[in-house]
Design an enzyme around this catalytic site. Structure first.
Site: not given
Length: 472
Positions: A246-248
RNA sequence: GGCCCGUUCGUCUAGGGGUUAGGACAGCGGCUUUUCAAGCCGUUAACAGGGGUUCGAGUCCCCUACGGGCUACCA
């Protein structure tokens, strides 16, 4: 394999190409190349609410940069809406789908209660048995509605996945999925199934997140009397903590890696080896080599952590392997090469230690510009100030006698200078260390020969003079 | 919660009944060396746990644990 291999990559245009998407595209491409098949690109843009401006163009461009050019397409799913709807009506006609007029509020109410009672959360099939003619009339009059799949209520479906083998799911688990939304657009399930059939896709290779909806898709094939393609559900790409990438937790967009100066070939090579490997004690492959060895049934079942350290290593390998002029061209075209003749020379010597192009600016700057320093820095650990000064003076005289062209040849400078040092009976350390610090002002830096190459004769002498002056 | 999928060194993986469980990245150590990096050499480290099946299980079956996915009128 089937007589005619046709595969597709079908991303939704949400803004960028996810590295997981790149791998899916790659495996599809491998499959096509390996079997002399066709690689189709289809844009799944049926969700009007999530459409992102320019996303489709960006997707195509990024795929192309990675060397993945479609043989067919791109097809825009939104332009095929009529076909999807026709399919939905045929399903209703055959009794495999139905109109549903339930309001969002009612649906929420139902699922809330199910949650409270710890029941499986799914549509309660309230409209499943409405009289068809009545329903059709209501729909015709404009009553807001969706069309739902009339999934079997009992038994289970046994499916064969190329990667996972036999998978069995009870029908009781399968919801009466919405096929056509109230805005009149088809959902993924309808559109993708319909298109895959129309485009004669032989193998559907997609992410694992689709495995649990496979029964719905298979049901549509069966209901329509179509032959289903073969399916392969790829394992997910993971964050270091094993959650879905994921982006995070770092970059997930191919564009971001490209912008940082990862070479597309390196990224492709790296991503291809996440979840599959051609059984060779080797890591570096072109995508053509990988395609020739590809076997979808050998793809791993477990998810793979996207390990950036290995990507860095691989990218450095690819940079090293680049011919010098090609390297400079790409550096420059990517906007990673600052203007200036010294900068270009520095780019040359910095190539060997470059991990990604985005690091070039800093390394080049270090090779071009000397840092302020104090006299003691000029003294090698096994030497003393007096010797350092004498060596610097000796070196200055030696360099003075050379012409500009001599400074343009690093191996020659090194060879001749070392020979000269040996002739003098000096040591490399007490001579080269002061020279290097005089040129760089740093404890750690490229070699003095590389630095002289970057600085050129005049600037070299200026810096050596300055060093000698500091020693007074 | 329900259903489904998964589990070999820290990470990516090889392995499809008999292996000293191999390679790569990272780590560590050494060599080389004017510094750093590179390079070269070496080294640490794994079959989630428990039951079966079998003469023999990383490889086959079951259970458990853990992880993940799905559970939308998103894809």
């Amino acid at each position: 394999m089937a007589s005619k291999v046709r595969v597709r990559f079908a991303p939704s245009p949400t803004g960028y190409l996810h590295v997981g998407g790149l791998r899916t595209a790659l495996y599809n491409w491998f499959m096509a190349r390996r079997h002399g098949g066709t690689f189709v690109l289809r844009i799944e843009d049926t969700d009007r609410a999530r459409m992102v401006e320019g996303a489709t163009e960006n997707l195509i461009r990024t795929l192309e940069v990675c060397g993945l050019k479609q043989d067919e397409g791109p097809y825009l799913q939104s332009e095929r809406r009529e076909k999807h709807l026709a399919c939905a009506y045929e399903l209703i006609e055959k009794g495999y789908a139905y109109y549903c007029f339930c309001s969002k509020e009612r649906l929420e109410e139902v699922s809330k209660n199910q949650q409270l009672n710890k029941q499986p959360v799914m549509y309660d099939r309230h409209c499943r048995d409405l009289d068809r003619t009545t329903a059709e009339n209501r729909a015709a009059v404009g009553d807001e509605h969706v069309i739902r799949l009339k999934a079997p209520l009992e038994g289970s479906i046994v499916m064969e996945d190329l990667i996972r083998g036999r998978v069995e799911i009870p029908w009781a688990q399968v919801d009466d999925q919405v096929l056509v939304k109230s805005d009149g657009y088809p959902t993924y399930h309808l559109a993708a199934t319909c298109d895959d059939h129309d485009m004669e896709i032989s193998h559907v290779i997609r992410g694992e997140e689709w495995l649990s909806s496979l029964p719905k898709h298979l049901f549509i094939y069966q209901a329509m009397g179509w032959e289903a393609p073969q399916f392969a559900h790829l394992p997910l790409l993971l964050n270091p903590d094993k959650s879905k990438l994921s982006k995070r937790q770092g970059d997930v967009a191919v564009e971001e890696y490209l912008a940082k100066g990862y070479l597309p070939e390196a990224l492709v090579n790296f991503v291809a080896l996440l979840g599959w490997n051609p059984t060779a004690d080797r890591e570096i492959f072109t995508k053509e080599e990988l395609a020739a060895l590809f076997d979808i049934t050998k793809v791993n079942k477990g998810g793979a952590v996207f390990n950036r350290e290995k990507l860095d290593w691989m990218n450095a390998e690819y940079i090293q392997a680049l011919p010098m002029d090609e390297y400079l061209r790409r550096l420059s075209e990517g906007g990673f090469l600052p203007e200036g003749i010294e900068q270009e020379r520095a780019a040359r010597i910095v190539k060997a230690r470059l991990v990604k192009f985005a690091d070039a600016r800093e390394l080049i700057d270090e090779a071009v510009n000397a840092l302020p320093y104090e006299a003691p820095a000029l003294v090698w650990k096994k030497s003393d100030a007096k010797i350092a000064k004498a060596r610097l003076e000796g070196v200055r005289a030696w360099l003075e006698g050379k012409d500009e062209t001599w400074f343009a040849d690093v191996p020659r400078m090194e060879e001749e200078t070392r020979a000269w040092i040996a002739e003098k009976g000096w040591s490399n350390g007490d001579t080269l260390w002061p020279l290097r610090v005089a040129l760089s002002g740093r404890e750690k830096s490229p070699s003095p020969f590389e630095l002289m190459f970057v600085a050129g004769k005049i600037e070299t002498l200026v810096r050596v003079d300055a060093a000698i002056k500091k020693m007074q």
